[in-house]
Design an enzyme around this catalytic site. Structure first.
Site, PDB file in Angstrom:
ATOM      1  N   HIS A  66       0.818  -1.224   0.000  1.00 45.63           N
ATOM      2  CA  HIS A  66       0.000   0.000   0.000  1.00 45.63           C
ATOM      3  C   HIS A  66       0.853   1.276   0.000  1.00 45.63           C
ATOM      4  CE1 HIS A  66       0.678  -0.734   4.294  1.00 45.63           C
ATOM      5  NE2 HIS A  66       0.413   0.543   4.523  1.00 45.63           N
ATOM      6  N   ASP A  67       2.002   1.232   0.679  1.00 48.42           N
ATOM      7  CA  ASP A  67       2.822   2.440   0.792  1.00 48.42           C
ATOM      8  C   ASP A  67       4.067   2.403  -0.089  1.00 48.42           C
ATOM      9  OD1 ASP A  67       1.356   4.114   2.403  1.00 48.42           O
ATOM     10  OD2 ASP A  67       2.166   3.298   4.278  1.00 48.42           O
ATOM     11  N   LYS A 100       6.062   5.441  -1.115  1.00 47.56           N
ATOM     12  CA  LYS A 100       6.953   6.183  -0.216  1.00 47.56           C
ATOM     13  C   LYS A 100       8.400   6.101  -0.679  1.00 47.56           C
ATOM     14  CE  LYS A 100       4.213   6.168   3.958  1.00 47.56           C
ATOM     15  NZ  LYS A 100       4.022   5.543   5.271  1.00 47.56           N
ATOM     16  N   HIS A 155       2.541   9.926  -2.237  1.00 45.83           N
ATOM     17  CA  HIS A 155       2.944   8.513  -2.203  1.00 45.83           C
ATOM     18  C   HIS A 155       1.849   7.602  -2.774  1.00 45.83           C
ATOM     19  CE1 HIS A 155       0.696   8.023   1.627  1.00 45.83           C
ATOM     20  NE2 HIS A 155       0.750   6.727   1.390  1.00 45.83           N
ATOM     21  N   HIS A 168      -5.776   3.932  -0.741  1.00 42.56           N
ATOM     22  CA  HIS A 168      -5.841   3.589   0.683  1.00 42.56           C
ATOM     23  C   HIS A 168      -5.905   4.801   1.607  1.00 42.56           C
ATOM     24  CE1 HIS A 168      -1.479   4.199   0.375  1.00 42.56           C
ATOM     25  NE2 HIS A 168      -1.441   4.263   1.690  1.00 42.56           N
ATOM     26  N   HIS A 169      -5.982   6.013   1.040  1.00 40.16           N
ATOM     27  CA  HIS A 169      -6.200   7.204   1.880  1.00 40.16           C
ATOM     28  C   HIS A 169      -7.475   7.942   1.491  1.00 40.16           C
ATOM     29  CE1 HIS A 169      -2.563   7.134   4.313  1.00 40.16           C
ATOM     30  NE2 HIS A 169      -1.912   6.718   3.226  1.00 40.16           N
ATOM     31  N   ASP A 193      -5.077  -0.076   7.986  1.00 36.35           N
ATOM     32  CA  ASP A 193      -3.891   0.772   8.172  1.00 36.35           C
ATOM     33  C   ASP A 193      -4.071   1.702   9.370  1.00 36.35           C
ATOM     34  OD1 ASP A 193      -1.342   1.496   7.392  1.00 36.35           O
ATOM     35  OD2 ASP A 193      -2.016   3.041   5.984  1.00 36.35           O
TER      36      ASP A 193
HETATM   37 FE   LIG Z   1      -0.132   5.370   2.964  1.00 34.83          FE
HETATM   38 FE   LIG Z   2       0.938   1.689   6.352  1.00 30.63          FE
END
Ligand SMILES: [Fe+2]
Ligand SMILES: [Fe+2]
Length: 412
Positions: free
Chosen positions: A248-249, A252, A277, A303-304, A332
């Site tokens: 998911h990240d 980054k 990200h 996911h945000h 998360d």
């Molecule tokens: Fe994230």
């Molecule tokens: Fe995370």
């Protein structure tokens, strides 16, 4: 056996071989091999072992008469997996080592000069009487033993008879085809494992830069799978979200260190960069035909996104947010609140739950929140199993230590 029925059996064998080569799931394949071998030799029961280094590993056992008597479930409980050394003292070990077919008319009458013995433990435990037995090594193209098929009690009109001589050759051919199919399936499984392992490591690499432990993504992927199961998803779909949530990240990786590792809260401009990200992750994962990577892209991108449309990057609202995004968001946030980070202590569950409830319908999809809260007991077990140890944080602290305790527990 007359020539024509023998030819018919060989033709059948050929068909079985073709069928076996199309099964790539090892577990399924092994069950199928044993079933076909039993059918071909009219065996009531049988066991399949795989050879790994110098051990024989029990993989499948079947017994028609016991299944009829006790039921499938009880049968499954009776077979506990075990391994034993490949040695000439056991019947299967002898066949594995010598690569010979053993056709034993009655295991209770094995001549004393034989190096192998019959072990009656299982018969006694199951209340079964083994008599005739045929043991066939599964040889690969290089002539190495991949496994052993142990067929028990050939039947004719409901009576146990010795295995027929002609069946030795038939079973050997089946076993060789099976060996090739097993090696192919193992190769496929290794490849799949390598693929998934790479996904996991990429996920860890991304989180590591933001001082998250590898356990964060392990817990998170389990929470996601838990929710997906709760929503009634099938096994395969659950597996896909399990693996895709790990990344998911991943975006980054594209965020500069000065922002990612900044102690304390971010300025509005820095926050904007941090939010990238999601789109960076989306582009890293774009264009793959692999279903897990395609879902990873969706997860990375969404996911945000919050249920009321106040999230980022696109401000999607409600069901417009792909369900994978709604699931990973909850997993998360729950993990960010309930676990320790380099910059903050874990929040007790008594404080986490009101925060989740407070976000019902605004931050979180109410349906997904309910499914998760219904499974809180399971979630606690996941938390326990993948809890962070002090040394996990020590590794991260050495990257440079943020002095301030950020109130932003879920920065990205
Ligand atoms: Fe994230
Ligand atoms: Fe995370």
């Amino acid at each position: 056996m007359d020539r024509s029925s023998f030819a018919a059996e060989f033709e059948e064998l050929l068909n079985v071989g073709i069928a076996l080569s199309s099964i790539h799931d090892l577990e399924k394949l092994l069950g199928m091999i044993l079933l076909e071998a039993r059918r071909l030799t009219r065996a009531d029961a049988g066991t399949l072992y795989l050879v790994k280094k110098d051990r024989l590993i029990f993989r499948v056992s079947q017994c028609q008469s016991l299944s009829d008597r006790l039921g499938e479930e009880r049968m499954r409980q009776m077979y506990q997996s075990f391994e034993m050394p490949v040695s000439q003292e056991s019947i299967a070990g002898y066949s594995a080592l010598t690569r010979k077919v053993l056709n034993i008319p009655d295991v209770k009458e094995i001549p004393p000069e034989a190096s192998y013995h019959y072990n009656p433990t299982w018969d006694q435990k199951a209340g079964y009487a083994s008599h005739s037995m045929m043991v066939v090594p599964m040889l690969n193209r290089d002539g190495q033993t991949v496994g052993v098929l142990q067929l028990i009690n050939a039947l004719s009109d409901g009576r146990v008879i010795p295995f027929r001589k002609e069946h030795e050759k038939l079973a050997s051919s089946l076993a060789s085809q099976a060996a090739v199919a097993i090696e192919n399936a193992e190769l496929t499984e290794d490849l799949k494992q390598a693929h998934l392992d790479t996904i996991f490591r990429l996920g860890v690499a991304a989180e590591y830069r933001d001082k998250e432990t590898a356990n964060h993504i392990k817990r998170m992927s389990h929470y996601c799978a838990l929710i997906a199961e709760g929503l009634g998803w099938g096994k395969e779909e659950v597996e896909v979200i399990f693996w895709s949530s790990l990344m998911h990240d991943v975006g980054k990786l594209g965020i500069p260190d000065r922002i990612l590792q900044k102690p304390g809260p971010l300025t509005p401009e820095e926050r904007k960069v941090m939010e990238l990200h999601t789109t960076i992750g989306g582009s890293i994962l774009k264009g793959s035909k692999a279903p897990v990577l395609e879902k990873s892209r969706v997860v990375a991108l969404t996911h945000h996104e919050k249920f009321d449309g106040s999230g980022y990057p696109r401000g999607l609202k409600g069901e417009k947010i792909p369900v994978e995004g709604r699931i990973t968001l909850l997993a998360d946030v729950f993990d960010a609140l309930s676990s320790k980070r380099v910059y903050k202590e874990a929040m007790p569950e008594s404080e986490v739950l009101p925060i989740l409830q407070g976000g019902r319908g605004t931050h979180f999809d109410p349906k997904i929140l309910d499914v998760f809260l219904d499974r809180l007991g399971e979630a606690r077990k996941i938390q326990e199993r993948y809890s962070d140890r002090e040394e996990d944080f020590d590794k991260l602290r050495n990257l440079g230590s943020p002095e301030e305790n950020s109130e932003e527990s879920d920065r990205g």
